[in-house]
Design an enzyme around this catalytic site. Structure first.
Site, PDB file in Angstrom:
ATOM      1  N   HIS A  60       0.840  -1.202   0.000  1.00 13.16           N
ATOM      2  CA  HIS A  60       0.000   0.000   0.000  1.00 13.16           C
ATOM      3  C   HIS A  60       0.878   1.256   0.000  1.00 13.16           C
ATOM      4  CE1 HIS A  60      -3.608   2.373   1.480  1.00 13.16           C
ATOM      5  NE2 HIS A  60      -2.608   3.167   1.849  1.00 13.16           N
ATOM      6  N   GLU A  61       1.848   1.288   0.920  1.00 15.23           N
ATOM      7  CA  GLU A  61       2.727   2.455   1.010  1.00 15.23           C
ATOM      8  C   GLU A  61       3.679   2.532  -0.187  1.00 15.23           C
ATOM      9  OE1 GLU A  61       1.979   4.571   3.059  1.00 15.23           O
ATOM     10  OE2 GLU A  61       0.814   3.464   4.534  1.00 15.23           O
ATOM     11  N   HIS A  64       1.974   4.235  -3.071  1.00 12.76           N
ATOM     12  CA  HIS A  64       2.009   5.698  -2.946  1.00 12.76           C
ATOM     13  C   HIS A  64       3.355   6.242  -3.428  1.00 12.76           C
ATOM     14  CE1 HIS A  64      -1.773   6.188  -0.950  1.00 12.76           C
ATOM     15  NE2 HIS A  64      -1.427   5.556   0.158  1.00 12.76           N
TER      16      HIS A  64
END
Length: 259
Positions: A60-61, A64
């Site tokens: 998820h990170e 980004h």
């Protein structure tokens, strides 16, 4: 402008961290234990769900950071964001400790934002929105990968405990995607709409951003909101052909410390 601020990430800065490999190994080993029934099944389900959840948080990170890199922030490599190492993120407490605690306490999947993006390097409101949307899209992709095999019957004949573990982990991914798309300061949903707001509105909302994730968790602790939200999550699971009872069974197995 110095070379350090203009160079692209090196291969060393893109190398996958040993920490992430350990998480993958834990996920694979515990998944094998659940699949075969080796050892304590409930503890294996616990390890499988926690490891799978943390792997999804890392990705998820990473999503980004990777989207930010292509958007113009070439500093993410030097910060270690491309190594999938959870200890490199800006705040490991909000990114990993609290999300795991939320899962243990309430079965709620809620990632916390932790990569510091130098937004001044990125031009265009659409790019800013895409950077924020990248994380929840990873959770959605995880949910599809976990729930489609269960709902489609591709795993018929395997141990029901394994199906329950996949369903519970998939449920967490759906809840994470839905919650993180809420336009609440501190969550990715607000990050998606923020570039399109006036500067005055952004300044007024900024002080509340650190408390957004905690506020959502507190609200979800209320029984009526909790029931409404999880009914929505289960409705989404039904779209994949997975009944809520699978997730309930996975939740029960996950809490190995209860009877």
């Amino acid at each position: 402008m110095s070379f350090a601020t203009t160079r692209r990430p090196t291969s060393e800065e893109r190398r996958i961290s040993p920490v992430f490999w350990v998480l993958l190994a834990t996920l694979g080993t515990s998944g094998w234990a659940v699949w075969t029934g080796y050892g304590s099944t409930r503890f294996a389900v616990f390890l499988f769900v926690v490891a799978g959840w943390m792997v999804s948080l890392c990705l998820h990170e990473y999503a980004h950071a990777r989207t930010a890199l292509h958007g113009g922030d070439i500093t993410v490599g030097a910060k270690g964001y491309l190594t999938l190492n959870p200890f490199k993120y800006a705040n490991s407490v909000t990114s990993f400790v609290l999300p795991v605690v939320f899962v243990v306490l309430g079965g709620i999947g809620l990632p916390g934002g932790a990569v510091f993006i130098e937004r001044n390097r990125i031009q265009g409101r659409l790019k800013h929105s895409l950077i924020s949307a990248a994380g929840p899209l990873v959770n959605l992709a995880f949910a599809v990968a976990l729930l489609v095999p269960v709902g489609a019957g591709w795993l018929d004949g395997v141990k029901p405990e394994f199906l329950a573990a996949l369903s519970f982990l998939g449920m967490l991914q759906i809840s994470a995607a839905l919650l993180n798309l809420l336009p609440i300061p501190g969550l990715d949903g607000y990050g998606i709409v923020e570039p399109w707001l006036s500067a005055q509105t952004r300044r007024a909302v900024a002080p509340f951003a650190p408390y957004g994730m905690l506020a959502v968790f507190i609200v979800l602790w209320q029984s009526k909101v909790n029931t409404w939200f999880f009914n929505l999550v289960y409705d989404v699971m039904n779209l994949f052909g997975v009944d809520r009872t699978f997730a309930w069974a996975g939740d029960y197995l996950f809490r190995f410390w209860t009877n």
